[in-house]
Structures are given as structure tokens and as C-alpha cells.
Design an enzyme around this catalytic site. Sequence first.
Site, mmCIF file in Angstrom:
data_model
loop_
_atom_site.group_PDB
_atom_site.id
_atom_site.type_symbol
_atom_site.label_atom_id
_atom_site.label_comp_id
_atom_site.label_asym_id
_atom_site.label_seq_id
_atom_site.Cartn_x
_atom_site.Cartn_y
_atom_site.Cartn_z
ATOM 1 N N ASP A 206 0.796 -1.117 -0.076
ATOM 2 C CA ASP A 206 0.099 0.058 -0.078
ATOM 3 C C ASP A 206 0.872 1.252 -0.019
ATOM 4 O O ASP A 206 1.934 1.238 0.776
ATOM 5 C CB ASP A 206 -0.955 -0.029 1.311
ATOM 6 C CG ASP A 206 -1.947 0.970 1.534
ATOM 7 O OD1 ASP A 206 -2.726 0.896 0.416
ATOM 8 O OD2 ASP A 206 -1.867 1.962 2.297
ATOM 9 N N GLU A 271 1.511 -0.395 -5.057
ATOM 10 C CA GLU A 271 0.432 0.599 -5.167
ATOM 11 C C GLU A 271 1.249 2.041 -5.239
ATOM 12 O O GLU A 271 1.501 2.515 -4.157
ATOM 13 C CB GLU A 271 -0.685 0.710 -4.119
ATOM 14 C CG GLU A 271 -1.594 1.700 -4.472
ATOM 15 C CD GLU A 271 -2.365 2.466 -3.707
ATOM 16 O OE1 GLU A 271 -3.369 2.916 -3.653
ATOM 17 O OE2 GLU A 271 -1.606 2.611 -2.313
HETATM 18 C C1 NOJ Z 1 -4.411 2.835 -0.635
HETATM 19 C C2 NOJ Z 1 -5.595 1.909 -0.624
HETATM 20 O O1 NOJ Z 1 -5.851 1.265 -1.638
HETATM 21 C C3 NOJ Z 1 -6.805 2.803 0.024
HETATM 22 O O2 NOJ Z 1 -8.070 1.983 0.241
HETATM 23 C C4 NOJ Z 1 -6.467 3.346 1.450
HETATM 24 O O3 NOJ Z 1 -7.425 4.173 1.763
HETATM 25 C C5 NOJ Z 1 -5.086 4.110 1.299
HETATM 26 N N1 NOJ Z 1 -4.338 3.468 0.351
HETATM 27 C C6 NOJ Z 1 -4.481 4.350 2.601
HETATM 28 O O4 NOJ Z 1 -3.979 3.121 3.146
#
Ligand code: NOJ
Length: 550
Positions: A206, A271
Site C-alpha cells: 500500500d 500501489e
Molecule cells: C490505498 C488503499 O487502496 C486505500 O483504500 C487506502 O485508503 C489508502 N491506501 C491508505 O492506506
Amino acid sequence: MTDTRPGDAWWRTAVVYQIYVRSFSDSDGDGLGDLPGITARLRHIADLGADAVWITPFYPSPMHDGGYDVADHRDVDPRFGTLDDADALIERAHALGLRVITDIVPNHTSDQHGWFQEALEAPSGSPARARYVFRDGRADGTEPPTDWQSVFGGPAWRRVPDGQWYLHLFGPHQPDLDWSHPEVREDFEATLRFWLDRGVDGFRFDVAHGMAKDFSTPLRDLGPGQVHHRIVGDGWEGDHPFWDRDDVHALLRGFRRVTDAYSPPRTTVAESWAALDRRALYTRPDELHQAFNFDFLTTPWRADALRATIDRSLALAASTAAAPTWVLSNHDVVRHASRLALPACVDPDDWLLTDGRIPAIDSDAAARRARAAALLLLALPGAAYLYQGEELGLPEVPDLPTDVVQDPVHHRSAGRRKGRDGCRVPLPWTRGGPSLGFGPGPAWLPQPSSYSPLSVEAQSGDPRSTLSLYRKALALRRTLVHVDAPLQWHSGRDAALLDFSIGPLRCVVNLSNEPTALPADHLILLTSGLRAAPQETLMRDEAAWLSKSE
Ligand code: NOJ
């Protein structure tokens, strides 16, 4: 374990199915999906033909951000099950030939994490505070240390009772860790080993572009009109104080060393909402294996734009020898079965405004485009990431009553933004029942009646359903799509067509308003159109897969 794709680098051509835990399947009737619910329904994903599942966070969490506020990375939230349930899920997935990718959150913890609680009790300047980002404020301490804005809205700093401020790039319940602290790194790597030892096959990292911040003093302001969230890079001059900084790559190399110590090798996906040219850096050979291609997801439904994104994505993936990835939907964006039919001038986030002016979309065009986009996505060389429910053609639920919306985006914007819950409405498994088969009782978000005819049960026996289209496409893809085969465009035909071959597969997508004839010397393998029989003509917003006739 059955190997669906033999070979160490299985992820290079994998179809990965994203499970949003809260909304997949509820085994105990509390309205929230859970791990036993997932285990019981893994057969659906195996039958679909996916290679792996990516499971969103299921760790103990106060759920201020749907589990992305982690209080303990090495346990399971009791609402989702137990560690034994996690083991059972991994075992069942492997027995079905599915790999398991877990979602891991290095940038921040929950404010309920033991470390943060300790930091709150410790004085300013203490070692316990050094794991997070505590600073004194400006203007006698009453103003935040910088002008940085949080992704969910409002300042990125919150004041604690003794007057210091802590950094939270997301919600105030998600304090950012200081990754220059050795204990933060060591502890996180221990977390990776904890899950690797339990048998997971990889991680989704993440906010992989956010861990390294510029903490040189004095901290710098961004200034008015600057980029506080999402994609930085294009048009951004100089280095950003917290997004996509060069220092992040040393951290990613450290993660890679941990996963590489396991045999067979495990995979990693970033991500990273960085611009495409910068995103390629995340997939250098000693960093993460893949990064989500958000450019593809955000490209408008236009042939020229899609072709440009595809070419650029392939070139950049080749520059680091990484396999390209393709994604249309996830739990943070408007589902593509609605998004692709929004008028070009409408921003998907604005479409969800809560002031009662939600513009209607053409649902026929939306359904047509979603089916065509699926054939495009699945024809491209590399890994495809599917979001639960896209195989059912689920649209966004844009009109959730505001009193059920839980997304912090909604609350932090004082209701000005609807947030992301409209793509998180629980899956319909059956035509009827208290939550359309999601669980024995009502679901945490209400499902619209339009979800009943889209349920797995309703679509399973119908050869023309979206579910059948995905099943057929995934089965064909297994033999037809080769990640290393060059993609070759067939030009000279209408500029509003996408027409390319990759290995033995030819894919044609008609994005013009006129019908177009399919090339004559080919067999039609699959079309996205809802007309009774495949025909030699492709109507607008239809796609076809062809193979050369002998
Ligand atoms: C990316 C995640 O996909 C999202 O759902 C989340 O709110 C943020 N990162 C913070 O962790």
C-alpha cells in the site's frame, strides 16, 4: 498444490482477483465479509480461471479506513476471523491452484497500534515518538508544522494534548511512520516474514510511493496550488516533500531482499500513484516485481488515448524487464462498468457528489463498454488485476444514502465528496435472500435491487452473461496470451479502432460510432456483443478475439 502456470515467474501473466474482504462473503451474519466467507467461496474464483487472489487488509483495525488503519500486522481482526482461519484460507486457495497475495500497509499504522499509544504517552523528543513523525507547530505551536494536506481532506497534521503535532498523510487515525528509524524497518520486515512463513505467495504494498519523506529542517511548505495527493510527476518540478521520492527505492530493495530469500520466489506489487515514467522505477530488477498501471485505469474510452497508454506502458515495462500490468477497477475508484459511460467532461469523483444532482448515465453503453474493455484488458500481455464483481458487470452504486457511507473521504470532506463506498457494496451471490447470498443477514452497505439479476446465481447458467464472457476469456487467455510476444498494431483501418495481434490472438475493439467489418481471414473466438450469434460485423463499443484461420 496444482500449478496453474508452471514456472517461477507465475505473476508475469497472472490474472489476479482482488477480494475486498468486507464485501466479498459474510459467513457469520454480522454484515461484514470475513475470512471463512472467502474460503467458502474460493471455488468461484478458481472456476473463473484466475491464478491468484489479492486480499485487502484483514488485520486488527478500528476500521476508520476499511482496515487500512492497521493496529497489529501479525494478527487477524476478530470480525474477520482468526489466524487459523487465515491458514485455512491459504491452504484451500493452494489446493484450488490459487496463489495468495496479501495487502500490507507500510506507510502508516492505526492510532490504536501499540507503538502509537506508547508515543502518545511519552514526552516530546522521546524514542517512542521517533517511530512516527512528531513535530512542534508554528506560530507559538498553534499552527501545523507545514501546509501539507491529507489525501482524505484537511491538514495532514493533528495536534496532541501536549501541543506537538503528528503527520498523517491519510486520515488522522492513520499516523505516518518514520521510515528512517531502523526499528520501523526491522519490525516491518519481521511482519513480511511472519506472513511468508504462513505460506503467502506475495504482497501488495500500500502507498509504496509515500514512505520516504523529506524531513530536512525546516520542513518545507508546498505552497498554494501544489499537488498534495495522488499522481505527482507529470509537470511537477523538483522533488516532492512526501510523494515518490528517490529515497523510497532503498526501502523497496530491502523488502525485495526479504521476499527473495524464500523459495519458490514470492511476488510483490506496488500501489504507487506516480506518473508512468517514474512508476517504472519501482519495478527495476532489484525492486518490486510489478506496479499497478493506473494510467490504463484513468485513460478515457477513446482509441487514440488507449493506444498511446498501451504503447507507453509496454515500453516502460520493457525498460526494466518487468511484466506490464493492466487494471480497470479497484476498491478506490468508480467501477468501470459505470465510469466508462460517463460523459468525457464529468470527473468520476464529481459524479458522486452528494447534493442530489447525480447525472444519469446510459446504462446500455456502460454495459457494452465494460464487456468490451474486459476483452481488451485480458488480451494485453502481462498481468491483469480484476476487482471483485467486475466479472458480474457490477456498476457503481452512486446513490448510497449518506447515513450508511463509512468512507473517511466522505466524512473528512464534510460530505462534499461521496467517497469510495459505491464500489464496495457487497457482492450478490444469489437472486434473493437478506443480502443476495452475501451473508445470512443484511450487509454493511445496502445492495440495490439491480444487483439481483447480476448475481452469480443468475448469471451462471447464461452463456451470454458477463460472468460467462469472463470465464471464456480467461480460459482462452491461458493458451493465447504470452507476455513476451510482441504486440503488433494493425493500422490503416479506422482510427477509432483498436486492432492488434499478440502471438496467435488478434483483438479488435470498435470505439467508433459506426459498425466495422472484422477481418475476413480469421476465426471469431469470442465477442463482447450481446447479439445472439457472433457476426462478422463489430458494432460500436464491441470487442472481438480472433485467431488466424488455417
Ligand atoms: C490505498 C488503499 O487502496 C486505500 O483504500 C487506502 O485508503 C489508502 N491506501 C491508505 O492506506
